[in-house]
Design a protein around this motif. Structure first.
Motif, mmCIF file in Angstrom:
data_model
loop_
_atom_site.group_PDB
_atom_site.id
_atom_site.type_symbol
_atom_site.label_atom_id
_atom_site.label_comp_id
_atom_site.label_asym_id
_atom_site.label_seq_id
_atom_site.Cartn_x
_atom_site.Cartn_y
_atom_site.Cartn_z
ATOM 1 N N LEU A 137 37.616 26.726 -104.243
ATOM 2 C CA LEU A 137 36.385 26.074 -103.804
ATOM 3 C C LEU A 137 35.380 26.141 -104.950
ATOM 4 N N ILE A 138 34.799 25.003 -105.295
ATOM 5 C CA ILE A 138 33.715 24.964 -106.270
ATOM 6 C C ILE A 138 32.429 24.889 -105.459
ATOM 7 N N VAL B 64 37.320 31.347 -95.620
ATOM 8 C CA VAL B 64 38.359 32.002 -96.424
ATOM 9 C C VAL B 64 37.901 33.433 -96.720
ATOM 10 N N PRO B 65 38.704 34.429 -96.368
ATOM 11 C CA PRO B 65 38.340 35.808 -96.686
ATOM 12 C C PRO B 65 38.779 36.212 -98.085
ATOM 13 N N VAL C 134 28.002 26.852 -96.696
ATOM 14 C CA VAL C 134 28.769 28.094 -96.548
ATOM 15 C C VAL C 134 27.841 29.284 -96.787
ATOM 16 N N LEU C 135 28.249 30.408 -96.271
ATOM 17 C CA LEU C 135 27.540 31.657 -96.483
ATOM 18 C C LEU C 135 28.483 32.580 -97.241
ATOM 19 N N LEU C 136 28.023 33.142 -98.333
ATOM 20 C CA LEU C 136 28.834 34.043 -99.151
ATOM 21 C C LEU C 136 28.456 35.476 -98.830
ATOM 22 N N CYS C 137 29.469 36.303 -98.581
ATOM 23 C CA CYS C 137 29.256 37.685 -98.173
ATOM 24 C C CYS C 137 30.126 38.621 -98.989
ATOM 25 N N THR C 138 29.692 39.854 -99.094
ATOM 26 C CA THR C 138 30.512 40.885 -99.702
ATOM 27 C C THR C 138 31.812 40.963 -98.913
ATOM 28 N N VAL D 262 33.977 33.860 -97.637
ATOM 29 C CA VAL D 262 33.250 32.599 -97.534
ATOM 30 C C VAL D 262 33.265 32.175 -96.074
ATOM 31 N N TYR D 263 32.093 32.126 -95.471
ATOM 32 C CA TYR D 263 31.953 31.713 -94.078
ATOM 33 C C TYR D 263 31.579 30.248 -94.024
#
Length: 140
Positions: free
Chosen positions: A86-87, A20-21, A54-58, A107-108
């Motif tokens: 998403l929690i 999800v972007p 998941v990987l969280l990115c700027t 969110v990747y």
């Protein structure tokens, strides 16, 4: 969960793209989880099952060029006509507070954290072996 470990993540783990972007962030009631939300109907671009890494990115940045911020695991998914939430378990209250300051994250999905962690631990074991347990190749 540091920048060095994130920088080592191979490109193949990111091949499937964003789950999800540009998700808005907020802190959960107990302060231990990060809540990421996207308003409006949204079709997921990957596996959003509980426990998935998941990987969280700027938001809008390339995760392989310094945009990666943290790993997380999905604790809960809520979808309705209002949007998706998403929690995420991202490693504790301090990490939640730091990520919430970003206000918008990509969110990747499909990051195989179990395989990555096992490979990283195996490499660490090989690299730190001493004496007779040390592989001769390390001496070249």
């Amino acid at each position: 969960q540091n920048q060095v470990a994130l920088a080592r993540m191979p490109e193949s783990l990111m091949a499937s793209g964003r789950l999800v972007p540009e998700m808005a962030t907020e802190i959960s009631i107990n302060g231990k989880s990060l809540v990421c939300s996207k308003v409006g109907p949204y079709k997921f671009g990957g596996d959003q099952s509980v426990g998935q890494g998941v990987l969280l990115c700027t938001a809008g940045s390339d995760p392989l060029q310094g945009g990666a911020l943290a790993y997380g695991r999905i604790e809960m998914v809520m979808e309705d006509s209002q949007g998706v939430r998403l929690i995420l378990n991202v490693g504790g209250k301090n990490q939640v507070q730091n990520l919430d300051k970003k206000r918008s994250l990509d969110v990747y999905g499909s990051v195989n954290l179990v395989a990555f962690e096992r490979q990283f631990e195996a490499l660490k074991k090989i690299a730190t072996a001493a004496g007779a347990k040390r592989f001769p190749l390390w001496e070249l």
